[in-house]
Design a protein around this motif. Structure first.
Motif, PDB file in Angstrom:
ATOM      1  N   SER A 389       7.139  25.634  22.506  1.00 24.06           N
ATOM      2  CA  SER A 389       5.868  26.218  22.045  1.00 24.06           C
ATOM      3  C   SER A 389       5.969  27.691  21.657  1.00 24.06           C
ATOM      4  O   SER A 389       5.194  28.533  22.113  1.00 24.06           O
ATOM      5  CB  SER A 389       4.791  26.034  23.125  1.00 24.06           C
ATOM      6  OG  SER A 389       4.601  24.665  23.383  1.00 24.06           O
ATOM      7  N   LEU A 390       6.897  27.990  20.764  1.00 31.42           N
ATOM      8  CA  LEU A 390       7.041  29.362  20.260  1.00 31.42           C
ATOM      9  C   LEU A 390       6.244  29.525  18.971  1.00 31.42           C
ATOM     10  O   LEU A 390       6.230  28.622  18.132  1.00 31.42           O
ATOM     11  CB  LEU A 390       8.521  29.672  19.981  1.00 31.42           C
ATOM     12  CG  LEU A 390       9.485  29.552  21.172  1.00 31.42           C
ATOM     13  CD1 LEU A 390      10.921  29.770  20.707  1.00 31.42           C
ATOM     14  CD2 LEU A 390       9.119  30.556  22.257  1.00 31.42           C
ATOM     15  N   ASN A 439      11.074  34.862  12.505  1.00 29.56           N
ATOM     16  CA  ASN A 439      10.269  34.843  13.725  1.00 29.56           C
ATOM     17  C   ASN A 439      11.156  35.223  14.902  1.00 29.56           C
ATOM     18  O   ASN A 439      12.076  34.474  15.271  1.00 29.56           O
ATOM     19  CB  ASN A 439       9.662  33.453  13.926  1.00 29.56           C
ATOM     20  CG  ASN A 439       8.608  33.122  12.889  1.00 29.56           C
ATOM     21  OD1 ASN A 439       7.445  33.470  13.055  1.00 29.56           O
ATOM     22  ND2 ASN A 439       9.007  32.456  11.814  1.00 29.56           N
ATOM     23  N   ASP A 440      10.891  36.384  15.489  1.00 27.22           N
ATOM     24  CA  ASP A 440      11.805  36.958  16.479  1.00 27.22           C
ATOM     25  C   ASP A 440      12.034  36.062  17.687  1.00 27.22           C
ATOM     26  O   ASP A 440      13.174  35.892  18.134  1.00 27.22           O
ATOM     27  CB  ASP A 440      11.272  38.319  16.949  1.00 27.22           C
ATOM     28  CG  ASP A 440      11.160  39.325  15.818  1.00 27.22           C
ATOM     29  OD1 ASP A 440      11.906  39.196  14.828  1.00 27.22           O
ATOM     30  OD2 ASP A 440      10.319  40.237  15.920  1.00 27.22           O
ATOM     31  N   THR A 444      15.683  34.367  18.389  1.00 24.46           N
ATOM     32  CA  THR A 444      16.378  34.735  19.630  1.00 24.46           C
ATOM     33  C   THR A 444      16.687  33.508  20.471  1.00 24.46           C
ATOM     34  O   THR A 444      17.791  33.362  21.006  1.00 24.46           O
ATOM     35  CB  THR A 444      15.523  35.723  20.437  1.00 24.46           C
ATOM     36  OG1 THR A 444      15.227  36.872  19.624  1.00 24.46           O
ATOM     37  CG2 THR A 444      16.256  36.194  21.684  1.00 24.46           C
ATOM     38  N   ALA A 445      15.715  32.588  20.578  1.00 25.96           N
ATOM     39  CA  ALA A 445      15.924  31.369  21.365  1.00 25.96           C
ATOM     40  C   ALA A 445      17.029  30.512  20.745  1.00 25.96           C
ATOM     41  O   ALA A 445      17.876  29.952  21.460  1.00 25.96           O
ATOM     42  CB  ALA A 445      14.627  30.570  21.449  1.00 25.96           C
ATOM     43  N   TRP A 446      17.038  30.407  19.421  1.00 22.08           N
ATOM     44  CA  TRP A 446      18.046  29.611  18.719  1.00 22.08           C
ATOM     45  C   TRP A 446      19.441  30.209  18.909  1.00 22.08           C
ATOM     46  O   TRP A 446      20.397  29.497  19.210  1.00 22.08           O
ATOM     47  CB  TRP A 446      17.689  29.519  17.239  1.00 22.08           C
ATOM     48  CG  TRP A 446      18.585  28.628  16.425  1.00 22.08           C
ATOM     49  CD1 TRP A 446      18.553  27.260  16.370  1.00 22.08           C
ATOM     50  CD2 TRP A 446      19.632  29.042  15.546  1.00 22.08           C
ATOM     51  NE1 TRP A 446      19.514  26.800  15.505  1.00 22.08           N
ATOM     52  CE2 TRP A 446      20.185  27.870  14.977  1.00 22.08           C
ATOM     53  CE3 TRP A 446      20.136  30.283  15.167  1.00 22.08           C
ATOM     54  CZ2 TRP A 446      21.230  27.911  14.057  1.00 22.08           C
ATOM     55  CZ3 TRP A 446      21.183  30.323  14.247  1.00 22.08           C
ATOM     56  CH2 TRP A 446      21.732  29.154  13.706  1.00 22.08           C
ATOM     57  N   LEU A 447      19.551  31.531  18.741  1.00 23.91           N
ATOM     58  CA  LEU A 447      20.844  32.198  18.935  1.00 23.91           C
ATOM     59  C   LEU A 447      21.321  32.077  20.379  1.00 23.91           C
ATOM     60  O   LEU A 447      22.518  31.874  20.630  1.00 23.91           O
ATOM     61  CB  LEU A 447      20.739  33.674  18.532  1.00 23.91           C
ATOM     62  CG  LEU A 447      20.681  33.962  17.034  1.00 23.91           C
ATOM     63  CD1 LEU A 447      20.384  35.445  16.800  1.00 23.91           C
ATOM     64  CD2 LEU A 447      21.996  33.581  16.344  1.00 23.91           C
ATOM     65  N   SER A 463      13.383  43.155  16.920  1.00 27.29           N
ATOM     66  CA  SER A 463      12.124  43.099  16.171  1.00 27.29           C
ATOM     67  C   SER A 463      12.392  43.229  14.673  1.00 27.29           C
ATOM     68  O   SER A 463      12.778  44.291  14.196  1.00 27.29           O
ATOM     69  CB  SER A 463      11.179  44.221  16.620  1.00 27.29           C
ATOM     70  OG  SER A 463      10.075  44.315  15.738  1.00 27.29           O
ATOM     71  N   MET A 464      12.183  42.142  13.932  1.00 24.53           N
ATOM     72  CA  MET A 464      12.399  42.177  12.491  1.00 24.53           C
ATOM     73  C   MET A 464      11.378  43.066  11.786  1.00 24.53           C
ATOM     74  O   MET A 464      11.704  43.744  10.813  1.00 24.53           O
ATOM     75  CB  MET A 464      12.326  40.765  11.917  1.00 24.53           C
ATOM     76  CG  MET A 464      13.636  40.003  11.982  1.00 24.53           C
ATOM     77  SD  MET A 464      14.983  40.850  11.115  1.00 24.53           S
ATOM     78  CE  MET A 464      14.333  40.870   9.458  1.00 24.53           C
ATOM     79  N   GLU A 465      10.131  43.055  12.237  1.00 22.33           N
ATOM     80  CA  GLU A 465       9.101  43.887  11.600  1.00 22.33           C
ATOM     81  C   GLU A 465       9.473  45.356  11.714  1.00 22.33           C
ATOM     82  O   GLU A 465       9.357  46.128  10.752  1.00 22.33           O
ATOM     83  CB  GLU A 465       7.742  43.622  12.245  1.00 22.33           C
ATOM     84  CG  GLU A 465       6.584  44.340  11.573  1.00 22.33           C
ATOM     85  CD  GLU A 465       6.326  43.873  10.158  1.00 22.33           C
ATOM     86  OE1 GLU A 465       5.783  44.685   9.376  1.00 22.33           O
ATOM     87  OE2 GLU A 465       6.679  42.740   9.824  1.00 22.33           O
ATOM     88  N   LYS A 466       9.927  45.756  12.885  1.00 20.21           N
ATOM     89  CA  LYS A 466      10.336  47.142  13.097  1.00 20.21           C
ATOM     90  C   LYS A 466      11.546  47.478  12.238  1.00 20.21           C
ATOM     91  O   LYS A 466      11.598  48.539  11.602  1.00 20.21           O
ATOM     92  CB  LYS A 466      10.664  47.362  14.578  1.00 20.21           C
ATOM     93  CG  LYS A 466      11.062  48.794  14.916  1.00 20.21           C
ATOM     94  CD  LYS A 466      11.319  48.953  16.412  1.00 20.21           C
ATOM     95  CE  LYS A 466      11.765  50.378  16.742  1.00 20.21           C
ATOM     96  NZ  LYS A 466      12.044  50.531  18.197  1.00 20.21           N
TER      97      LYS A 466
END
Length: 500
Positions: A389-390, A439-440, A444-447, A463-466
């Motif tokens: 549920s991400l 989607n951060d 991250t969960a996938w990696l 953070s990709m947005e940052k």
């Protein structure tokens, strides 16, 4: 109209990057600024908030200007489907597919009309426009019906700044040759020159700078050093620079470099991840021993599937997956994972009723439809997908549906509807949603799943947005340091005052 146009001596000289920097610089100086490119030829696209499709470069430039992207910023998008034909996306919607001769003979007047109306609408909404040209303005065989360079500068009535790439060599010849081939009226519109991608000691170029100014009578506004950046490019020429060969890291990701690859930016977030290498692979010898394979989007799914089959990469990928390897198919790559692909209306191949076998890695059949789906998407990963549920946001651009023949675990839930597929606790993933890895939490969960399979420790989220905003600001600071922005603004203002 208040603005200026960035043209180049050739493709990939840095026009998009300089326009992106100028959008940020002008925004920082208080201008309500918009990007504009009349016609893009690229399979790397961007979906606006209202579900329309434009070139990715203008979507990125809108972000850099801190505004919402709209179809008027890129009213014509050409998406190559073969060496001879491209899909025309007009004001964000699929129009038709045409060959080069048909396009020139039948579309020119329509193109002029939509360019004029788009510029008029933008001029009402914004104080300044940064216009990007395409290729070279002196393609003699095409200039009688061109819609991307001097004709656009004439319609908008703005001055032109000419950009040349010194890194590729021949910079003096490219500048002088371009100016010589312009008509006298066009040449008078060029008010500045920018030398881009300079390496080394700039003092060694000072004599060259003076020579150019004396020879042309046009000021050199800046000599901009070469810069490594992570800002999306718009075409296939940008891919090699974005994903240059690099040392294989702890986690190695192989992205299939398809002949008609689209939205390869889906893999760009991995460039920001420490201990992760991402490589473009187009031959069997380049495959190596990756930890994961990504098959990205494509404008011609079946053609690119056949390309993978002919090169031996299809069988190599299947062997990799059967040995426990991780694979992700996005959009066209997702379609390839199916048991069968059916082109009922000929929208993918041009041949009605054509069908072919897929990778047969997911229990589904893909059927291409007549209408393209373009929409921004928001949902969560399915609780049984292996990613509990991400939240996931992205966009879809595709023709066709992938229908499952039996029970399966979806990857996502989007508005209470299942989307995509997850097999073997996420070892095989398929989805129509682009920007999945932007989607951060999900990335991250996938990696970390990949790391766990290798006995490596988990890593914290990036953070990709940052990172993205830092890239815009860093690029703007880099360009502003080496460009006479004040002179550029004076040129823009003087032209408007003189030409009203």
């Amino acid at each position: 109209m208040n603005g200026l146009m960035i043209q180049g001596t050739a493709s990939d000289v840095g026009k998009s990057l300089i326009c992106t920097a100028l959008c940020t610089i002008l925004h920082q100086r208080g201008y309500k600024v918009t990007p504009f490119k009349s016609q893009n030829m690229s399979n790397n696209s961007y979906v606006t908030k209202d579900g329309k499709e434009i070139g990715r470069a203008q979507g990125i430039q809108a972000e850099a200007a801190n505004i919402e992207a709209s179809v008027e910023m890129n009213p014509i998008l050409l998406k190559p489907q073969s060496d001879e034909k491209a899909e025309i996306v007009l004001l964000g919607k699929r129009y038709q597919s045409l060959g080069g001769r048909e396009y020139r003979d039948t579309f020119y007047e329509k193109g002029l009309e939509v360019i004029q109306s788009s510029l008029a609408k933008l001029s009402e909404q914004f104080e300044a426009v940064v216009i990007e040209g395409a290729g070279s303005p002196v393609e003699i065989n095409l200039n009688d019906r061109e819609l991307v360079n001097m004709k656009v500068a004439e319609i908008a009535d703005v001055p032109v700044i000419l950009v040349a790439d010194i890194d590729r060599g021949g910079v003096f010849a490219s500048i002088i040759g371009t100016l010589t081939l312009l008509s006298e009226t066009e040449r008078k519109r060029v008010k500045g020159i920018i030398i881009n991608k300079f390496r080394g000691d700039q003092s060694l170029f000072e004599s060259g700078r003076k020579w150019l100014e004396e020879k042309t009578g046009i000021p050199v506004l800046g000599v901009i050093p070469y810069v490594d950046h992570a800002i999306s490019g718009e075409d296939s020429l940008s891919i090699s620079a974005r994903f240059q060969s690099q040392e294989v890291s702890e986690i190695d990701i192989a992205v299939m470099k398809l002949p008609y690859i689209s939205n390869y930016t889906d893999a760009e977030p991995f460039l920001f991840e420490e201990g992760v290498s991402v490589r473009m692979v187009s031959t069997l010898s380049e495959f190596g021993n990756p930890d994961a394979v990504i098959i990205p989007g494509t404008k011609s799914t079946i053609s690119d599937l056949h390309s993978l089959r002919a090169s031996g990469l299809e069988q190599r990928i299947k062997t990799f997956v059967q040995s426990g390897g991780t694979i992700v198919g996005i959009c066209g790559g997702y379609q390839m994972l199916s048991k069968q692909l059916i082109d009922e209306y000929g929208t993918d191949t041009g041949i009605s009723g054509y069908n072919t076998a897929g990778f047969n890695l997911i229990p589904a059949v893909t059927t291409f439809s007549q209408w393209k789906k373009t929409i921004q998407t928001e949902g969560t990963t399915h609780p049984l997908s292996g990613f509990s549920s991400l939240p996931v946001r992205g966009y879809e651009i595709h023709l066709g549906q992938t229908m499952f023949q039996g029970p399966h675990t979806p990857l996502l839930m989007v508005e209470n509807e299942a989307e995509g597929v997850s097999i073997e606790d996420g070892c095989i993933l398929g989805t129509y949603v682009h920007n999945l890895f932007h989607n951060d939490l999900f990335r991250t969960a996938w990696l970390n799943k990949l790391r766990g399979r290798k006995g490596l420790p988990e890593q914290k989220m990036v953070s990709m947005e940052k990172e993205k905003m830092n890239q815009y600001e860093n690029l703007a600071a880099h360009v502003e340091k080496h460009l006479d922005v004040q002179k550029l603004l004076e040129i823009m203002t003087a032209w408007r005052e003189q030409h009203g």
